[in-house]
Design an enzyme around this catalytic site. Structure first.
Site, mmCIF file in Angstrom:
data_model
loop_
_atom_site.group_PDB
_atom_site.id
_atom_site.type_symbol
_atom_site.label_atom_id
_atom_site.label_comp_id
_atom_site.label_asym_id
_atom_site.label_seq_id
_atom_site.Cartn_x
_atom_site.Cartn_y
_atom_site.Cartn_z
ATOM 1 N N GLY A 57 44.636 42.605 51.468
ATOM 2 C CA GLY A 57 43.209 42.738 51.172
ATOM 3 C C GLY A 57 42.636 41.385 50.802
ATOM 4 O O GLY A 57 43.381 40.439 50.501
ATOM 5 N N CYS A 74 47.949 39.350 43.675
ATOM 6 C CA CYS A 74 46.617 38.833 44.007
ATOM 7 C C CYS A 74 46.786 37.471 44.667
ATOM 8 O O CYS A 74 47.517 36.614 44.145
ATOM 9 C CB CYS A 74 45.781 38.707 42.736
ATOM 10 S SG CYS A 74 44.097 38.132 43.048
ATOM 11 N N HIS A 126 37.128 42.426 42.262
ATOM 12 C CA HIS A 126 36.835 41.028 42.617
ATOM 13 C C HIS A 126 35.329 40.818 42.798
ATOM 14 O O HIS A 126 34.785 39.792 42.399
ATOM 15 C CB HIS A 126 37.517 40.634 43.931
ATOM 16 C CG HIS A 126 38.925 40.123 43.782
ATOM 17 N ND1 HIS A 126 39.235 39.020 43.017
ATOM 18 C CD2 HIS A 126 40.090 40.541 44.323
ATOM 19 C CE1 HIS A 126 40.541 38.795 43.096
ATOM 20 N NE2 HIS A 126 41.092 39.708 43.881
ATOM 21 N N GLN A 132 36.966 35.309 47.110
ATOM 22 C CA GLN A 132 38.256 34.598 47.093
ATOM 23 C C GLN A 132 38.272 33.422 48.066
ATOM 24 O O GLN A 132 39.109 32.543 47.965
ATOM 25 C CB GLN A 132 39.409 35.557 47.388
ATOM 26 C CG GLN A 132 39.636 36.582 46.269
ATOM 27 C CD GLN A 132 40.768 37.517 46.569
ATOM 28 O OE1 GLN A 132 40.591 38.520 47.266
ATOM 29 N NE2 GLN A 132 41.957 37.201 46.083
ATOM 30 N N HIS A 140 40.993 47.215 43.398
ATOM 31 C CA HIS A 140 41.311 45.798 43.138
ATOM 32 C C HIS A 140 40.249 44.895 43.778
ATOM 33 O O HIS A 140 39.755 43.954 43.155
ATOM 34 C CB HIS A 140 42.705 45.507 43.717
ATOM 35 C CG HIS A 140 43.178 44.098 43.609
ATOM 36 N ND1 HIS A 140 44.256 43.722 42.834
ATOM 37 C CD2 HIS A 140 42.743 42.954 44.201
ATOM 38 C CE1 HIS A 140 44.445 42.417 42.939
ATOM 39 N NE2 HIS A 140 43.549 41.924 43.775
ATOM 40 N N GLU A 141 39.863 45.213 45.025
ATOM 41 C CA GLU A 141 38.890 44.357 45.737
ATOM 42 C C GLU A 141 37.474 44.531 45.164
ATOM 43 O O GLU A 141 36.724 43.551 45.061
ATOM 44 C CB GLU A 141 38.905 44.658 47.239
ATOM 45 C CG GLU A 141 40.255 44.466 47.929
ATOM 46 C CD GLU A 141 40.906 43.117 47.698
ATOM 47 O OE1 GLU A 141 40.197 42.146 47.380
ATOM 48 O OE2 GLU A 141 42.138 43.038 47.803
HETATM 49 O O1 K1U Z 1 42.813 40.759 46.686
HETATM 50 C C1 K1U Z 1 43.862 40.155 46.828
HETATM 51 O O2 K1U Z 1 44.143 39.211 46.108
HETATM 52 C C2 K1U Z 1 44.837 40.599 47.876
HETATM 53 C C3 K1U Z 1 45.996 41.423 47.320
HETATM 54 C C4 K1U Z 1 45.620 42.883 47.443
HETATM 55 C C5 K1U Z 1 46.408 43.845 46.599
HETATM 56 C C6 K1U Z 1 47.771 43.888 46.613
HETATM 57 C C7 K1U Z 1 48.463 44.811 45.836
HETATM 58 C C8 K1U Z 1 47.762 45.709 45.082
HETATM 59 C C9 K1U Z 1 46.394 45.665 45.059
HETATM 60 C C10 K1U Z 1 45.713 44.742 45.827
HETATM 61 C C11 K1U Z 1 47.217 41.083 48.126
HETATM 62 O O3 K1U Z 1 47.245 41.254 49.299
HETATM 63 S S1 K1U Z 1 48.591 40.435 47.272
HETATM 64 C C12 K1U Z 1 49.832 40.286 48.549
HETATM 65 C C13 K1U Z 1 50.462 41.568 48.939
HETATM 66 O O4 K1U Z 1 50.325 42.565 48.262
HETATM 67 C C14 K1U Z 1 51.291 41.650 50.168
HETATM 68 C C15 K1U Z 1 51.477 40.565 50.982
HETATM 69 C C16 K1U Z 1 52.254 40.663 52.119
HETATM 70 C C17 K1U Z 1 52.844 41.852 52.466
HETATM 71 C C18 K1U Z 1 52.662 42.955 51.661
HETATM 72 C C19 K1U Z 1 51.888 42.858 50.512
HETATM 73 ZN ZN ZN Z 2 43.115 39.891 44.185
#
Ligand code: K1U
Ligand code: ZN
Length: 171
Positions: A46, A94, A140, A51, A136-137
């Protein structure tokens, strides 16, 4: 399509409240393309526009498993209409707080209204990872980070670590 730099804690811009999108024009479409490029490059599941430094209420997401085809989703001006009393805990990460993870408790189900890329109003009922990721988004977009849902002790520790790293990088 360009990969944009992702802002990292303690960048103050991450605390801004993002502005609603009034018109889905070429600028918004380019922003969405760049957000997908940046999200897939990171990689992440996401991304909120702030960001990548754009204070607009735009979210991109792709929750497809590695082995499945991509499933890009765009949420413009998303709003939570309803959240369940039932809670779920998920270990969140995140892209703006790299390599830090923490358990966050949130409503297990949410109903969200948003505009799609054509400007058409949509509603979605979400549970599981989709519900967590949407919340979560949307956080943000309101300048809230997942560490704000942790204890003060944990939040201060993370903030201290990233503030130190930013100072060292600036030297
Ligand atoms: O908003 C962000 O910072 C993105 C975040 C979204 C998120 C992840 C987990 C729970 C809630 C929201 C991420 O994408 S962190 C990276 C991540 O979770 C991931 C990366 C590669 C493969 C699988 C997962
Ligand atoms: Zn985040």
């Amino acid at each position: 399509m360009a990969v944009r730099e992702i802002l990292i804690l303690p960048d103050k811009r991450l605390r801004q409240v993002s502005q609603p999108v009034k018109k889905i024009d070429a600028g918004i479409r380019t922003l969405v393309e760049d957000m997908f490029a940046s999200m897939y490059d990171a990689p992440g599941i996401g991304l909120a526009a702030i960001q990548v430094g754009a204070p607009k209420r735009v979210v991109t997401m792709d929750l497809a498993k590695k082995e499945d085809p991509r499933n890009p989703q765009v949420f413009i001006n998303p709003e939570i209409l309803w959240a369940s009393e039932e809670k779920a805990t998920y270990e969140e990460g995140c892209l703006s707080i790299p390599e830090y993870y923490g358990d966050v408790e949130r409503p297990a189900q949410v109903k969200v209204k948003y505009l799609d890329l054509e400007g058409k109003p949509q509603e979605i009922e979400a549970n599981g990872l989709l519900a967590t990721c949407l919340q979560h988004e949307i956080d943000h977009l309101n300048g809230v980070l997942f560490i704000d849902h942790l204890s003060k002790l944990k939040r201060d520790r993370v903030l201290k670590k990233f503030t130190k790293a930013a100072k060292r990088a600036a030297e």
